[in-house]
Write a protein that holds these residues in place. Structure first.
Motif, PDB file in Angstrom:
ATOM      1  N   ILE A 111      -0.025  13.519  -0.961  1.00 30.15           N
ATOM      2  CA  ILE A 111       0.648  14.026   0.239  1.00 30.15           C
ATOM      3  C   ILE A 111       0.777  15.536   0.152  1.00 30.15           C
ATOM      4  O   ILE A 111       0.535  16.253   1.115  1.00 30.15           O
ATOM      5  CB  ILE A 111       2.035  13.373   0.396  1.00 30.15           C
ATOM      6  N   ARG A 112       1.146  16.005  -1.056  1.00 33.59           N
ATOM      7  CA  ARG A 112       1.298  17.446  -1.239  1.00 33.59           C
ATOM      8  C   ARG A 112      -0.023  18.152  -0.943  1.00 33.59           C
ATOM      9  O   ARG A 112      -0.074  19.148  -0.255  1.00 33.59           O
ATOM     10  CB  ARG A 112       1.759  17.737  -2.662  1.00 33.59           C
ATOM     11  N   LYS A 113      -1.086  17.565  -1.462  1.00 39.79           N
ATOM     12  CA  LYS A 113      -2.406  18.163  -1.260  1.00 39.79           C
ATOM     13  C   LYS A 113      -2.748  18.205   0.232  1.00 39.79           C
ATOM     14  O   LYS A 113      -3.225  19.206   0.755  1.00 39.79           O
ATOM     15  CB  LYS A 113      -3.446  17.335  -2.009  1.00 39.79           C
TER      16      LYS A 113
ATOM     17  N   ASN B  72      -0.688  18.293   2.695  1.00 44.40           N
ATOM     18  CA  ASN B  72       0.131  19.308   3.345  1.00 44.40           C
ATOM     19  C   ASN B  72      -0.445  20.696   3.142  1.00 44.40           C
ATOM     20  O   ASN B  72      -0.445  21.519   4.060  1.00 44.40           O
ATOM     21  CB  ASN B  72       1.561  19.251   2.808  1.00 44.40           C
ATOM     22  N   GLU B  73      -0.951  20.919   1.914  1.00 46.45           N
ATOM     23  CA  GLU B  73      -1.555  22.230   1.638  1.00 46.45           C
ATOM     24  C   GLU B  73      -2.737  22.485   2.569  1.00 46.45           C
ATOM     25  O   GLU B  73      -2.853  23.552   3.174  1.00 46.45           O
ATOM     26  CB  GLU B  73      -2.037  22.293   0.181  1.00 46.45           C
ATOM     27  N   VAL B  74      -3.575  21.453   2.700  1.00 45.51           N
ATOM     28  CA  VAL B  74      -4.738  21.580   3.574  1.00 45.51           C
ATOM     29  C   VAL B  74      -4.301  21.900   4.989  1.00 45.51           C
ATOM     30  O   VAL B  74      -4.826  22.791   5.667  1.00 45.51           O
ATOM     31  CB  VAL B  74      -5.568  20.276   3.556  1.00 45.51           C
ATOM     32  N   LYS B  75      -3.232  21.190   5.426  1.00 45.01           N
ATOM     33  CA  LYS B  75      -2.727  21.374   6.777  1.00 45.01           C
ATOM     34  C   LYS B  75      -2.249  22.816   6.965  1.00 45.01           C
ATOM     35  O   LYS B  75      -2.555  23.473   7.956  1.00 45.01           O
ATOM     36  CB  LYS B  75      -1.567  20.407   7.000  1.00 45.01           C
ATOM     37  N   GLU B  76      -1.498  23.302   5.939  1.00 44.90           N
ATOM     38  CA  GLU B  76      -0.984  24.669   6.025  1.00 44.90           C
ATOM     39  C   GLU B  76      -2.126  25.672   6.154  1.00 44.90           C
ATOM     40  O   GLU B  76      -2.075  26.589   6.979  1.00 44.90           O
ATOM     41  CB  GLU B  76      -0.141  24.993   4.788  1.00 44.90           C
ATOM     42  N   VAL B  77      -3.155  25.469   5.350  1.00 47.46           N
ATOM     43  CA  VAL B  77      -4.307  26.374   5.404  1.00 47.46           C
ATOM     44  C   VAL B  77      -4.921  26.349   6.790  1.00 47.46           C
ATOM     45  O   VAL B  77      -5.193  27.390   7.408  1.00 47.46           O
ATOM     46  CB  VAL B  77      -5.355  25.966   4.344  1.00 47.46           C
ATOM     47  N   ASN B  78      -5.066  25.129   7.333  1.00 53.33           N
ATOM     48  CA  ASN B  78      -5.659  24.985   8.667  1.00 53.33           C
ATOM     49  C   ASN B  78      -4.843  25.713   9.717  1.00 53.33           C
ATOM     50  O   ASN B  78      -5.377  26.442  10.564  1.00 53.33           O
ATOM     51  CB  ASN B  78      -5.778  23.523   9.044  1.00 53.33           C
ATOM     52  N   GLU B  79      -3.502  25.522   9.636  1.00 48.55           N
ATOM     53  CA  GLU B  79      -2.632  26.159  10.626  1.00 48.55           C
ATOM     54  C   GLU B  79      -2.728  27.676  10.532  1.00 48.55           C
ATOM     55  O   GLU B  79      -2.744  28.391  11.536  1.00 48.55           O
ATOM     56  CB  GLU B  79      -1.184  25.694  10.433  1.00 48.55           C
TER      57      GLU B  79
ATOM     58  N   THR C 253       0.858  -1.183   0.000  1.00 52.32           N
ATOM     59  CA  THR C 253       0.000   0.000   0.000  1.00 52.32           C
ATOM     60  C   THR C 253       0.886   1.221   0.000  1.00 52.32           C
ATOM     61  O   THR C 253       1.881   1.290   0.714  1.00 52.32           O
ATOM     62  CB  THR C 253      -0.915   0.036   1.236  1.00 52.32           C
ATOM     63  N   GLY C 254       0.518   2.167  -0.798  1.00 51.36           N
ATOM     64  CA  GLY C 254       1.317   3.387  -0.863  1.00 51.36           C
ATOM     65  C   GLY C 254       0.417   4.576  -1.056  1.00 51.36           C
ATOM     66  O   GLY C 254      -0.755   4.444  -1.336  1.00 51.36           O
ATOM     67  N   VAL C 255       0.978   5.733  -0.859  1.00 54.59           N
ATOM     68  CA  VAL C 255       0.217   6.968  -1.055  1.00 54.59           C
ATOM     69  C   VAL C 255       0.907   7.762  -2.146  1.00 54.59           C
ATOM     70  O   VAL C 255       2.130   7.891  -2.142  1.00 54.59           O
ATOM     71  CB  VAL C 255       0.160   7.795   0.249  1.00 54.59           C
TER      72      VAL C 255
END
Lengths: 420, 84
Positions: free
Chosen positions: A400-402, A404-411, A393-395
């Protein structure tokens, strides 16, 4: 199942089946369909579909460790083989290695078998002609002067060599006096003539070139000349020590068995069936007939050895062994110098043979272990990539980039909220 | 190794030798697409192989081999010509 169409017709179903099924299974299916009477069209379609479904259900699964299964399937019956060398079935005249020693020889890809032999079939004209078969067999046998000599006599200082031929041996080997004279001519020893009293005695007068005056009393020069005469070529093919004719009791045709093997030359002899010549030297087959022929020869001979010991191993396992041995276009042995030695993994190689040497070399060259194979994964306690272990299984990176973007927006939002 | 001139076409008729054929570029691309492999994933056959020499194939060519198989009747396999 094959074609998802309500208006299924037999032709299209059969066409799909032809692509999916192996040829002889498909042919058998078609024959059976035609043989059995009173089948409706729909029944026929059902039969074809059921056959295909069954075939697919019995196919090997991806990730199945076929190599391990083949090893077990050949290895277990192999324990029942005798270690003794046997005579060839029905041939008392010479030894042929059979049983386990021969099996080891094949998978070790030995350059020369310990008992090289050939089976030579004759072509249509000479098949049932015992006399012709004998003639061809004689033509094959490598004969040197030594084989038909009775004695060579010389008197030191006399320049004459008296060669006495053995009449019985000459008849047995099919050599003529003319052959001997031709051989002597090729040796360029000097003048020679057949003795007037005995036709099997030849007198040679050594020339100045072969025996210079200063060596006239030197024994070593004489021995060298005698050795030269003994080794003179008379007839036959190099490497073929003996040729024996056998009559096949079933078909009544004559078959020549030889001790020693030289496929390259034998294939060019007239009167033999060059399409059927067999040798047990697999490297020779690879050299003369190509790698695919060698693959077939490996299969043929392993089956021959196993069935001679009364063992029945499925041919698919043997085909796998032959496929792996011929994979690179050259014959590789199953072992440290071949298939195993070509592995990229250090641990897998070290686990097989000469552990320390492999590890030292890997350390010296700074080799990297990728843990991609079964052996090394087991050593390291990882899940071996076989069976269900082949699925990883892999991602995807873009995902992953997407994320991270979501995470950045949240932060960012979080920070803003805090400030507010 | 027999010298190039000495390879006889007789050997093509030998029982052990299956039928070999060099694929055209289009066919080769189609085969690779169908199998989903790269050329170097295929089994190899040496340029010095007597059959390859008769076919006059070059390194990189893909050879189609029709094996007479006791289990499948006939099976088609591919080998790539390598220059060693």
């Amino acid at each position: 199942m094959i074609i998802e169409d309500n208006k299924r017709n037999l032709d299209s179903v059969l066409k799909a089946a032809e692509e999916l099924l192996p040829r002889n299974l498909y042919e058998e299916l078609v024959n059976k369909l035609n043989e059995v009477p009173n089948l409706t069209k729909n029944e026929k379609i059902e039969i074809v579909e059921e056959t295909v479904r069954d075939f697919i259900a019995h196919m090997i699964q991806p990730g199945e460790p076929v190599g391990t299964i083949a090893a077990q399937s050949i290895g277990e019956p192999g324990t029942q083989m005798t270690l003794r060398t046997f005579h060839y079935a029905g041939l008392i005249e010479f030894d042929v290695t059979l049983g386990l020693p021969r099996l080891i020889e094949i998978v070790d890809a030995k350059r020369e078998p310990s008992t090289p032999m050939m089976i030579i079939y004759l072509d249509e004209r000479y098949k049932y002609d015992g006399e012709k078969a004998k003639e061809i067999a004689r033509r094959l046998e490598y004969t040197m002067m030594e084989n038909i000599l009775d004695s060579i006599n010389y008197i030191i200082g006399d320049r004459t060599l008296t060669i006495t031929l053995d009449k019985d041996m000459m008849e047995d080997k099919g050599a003529t006096t003319q052959m001997v004279l031709d051989a002597l001519k090729r040796l360029k020893l000097g003048e020679f003539e057949i003795d007037e009293e005995n036709p099997y005695v030849i007198n040679v007068t050594l020339s100045e070139k072969v025996l210079p005056d200063e060596y006239l009393y030197d024994i070593k020069t004489y021995t060298n000349i005698v050795d030269k005469v003994k080794r003179a070529y008379l007839k036959g093919i190099k490497g073929i020590r003996r040729a024996i004719i056998r009559k096949d009791s079933r078909t009544g045709e004559y078959i020549i068995y030889t001790d020693g093997s030289n496929l390259e030359e034998v294939i060019r002899i007239r009167g033999i069936d060059y399409r059927k010549v067999r040798t047990n030297n697999i490297h020779e087959i690879a050299r003369v007939l190509g790698i695919e022929a060698a693959r077939n020869a490996i299969i043929e001979q392993i089956i021959d050895v196993l069935s001679n010991s009364g063992l029945d191993v499925d041919i698919r396992h043997i085909m796998l062994v032959a496929d792996i041995m011929t994979w690179t276009g050259k014959i590789r042995q199953i072992g440290r110098l071949g298939v195993v030695g070509d592995k990229t993994s250090v641990l897998a190689k070290a686990a097989y043979e000469v552990t320390t040497k492999n590890l030292f070399e890997a350390a010296a060259s700074g080799a990297i272990e990728e843990f991609m194979g079964v052996t090394e994964s087991i050593i390291a306690g990882l899940e071996p990539p076989t069976g269900t272990g082949t699925i990883v299984t892999g991602v995807a990176r873009s995902l992953i980039r997407k994320l991270n973007e979501v995470k950045e927006v949240n932060e960012f939002e979080f920070e803003h909220r805090e400030r507010a | 190794m027999p010298k190039p001139g000495r390879v006889s076409k007789k050997i093509l008729q030998h029982e052990l030798v299956p039928e070999h054929r060099v694929l055209t570029l289009e066919e080769a691309a189609e085969v690779l697409r169908k199998l989903g492999v790269r050329p170097w994933n295929l089994p190899m056959i040496s340029i010095n192989d007597p059959i390859v020499r008769i076919l006059k194939a070059k390194p990189g060519d893909i050879i189609e081999i029709r094996r007479r198989s006791p289990t499948a009747g006939e099976s088609i396999v591919y080998r790539i010509v390598v220059p060693y």
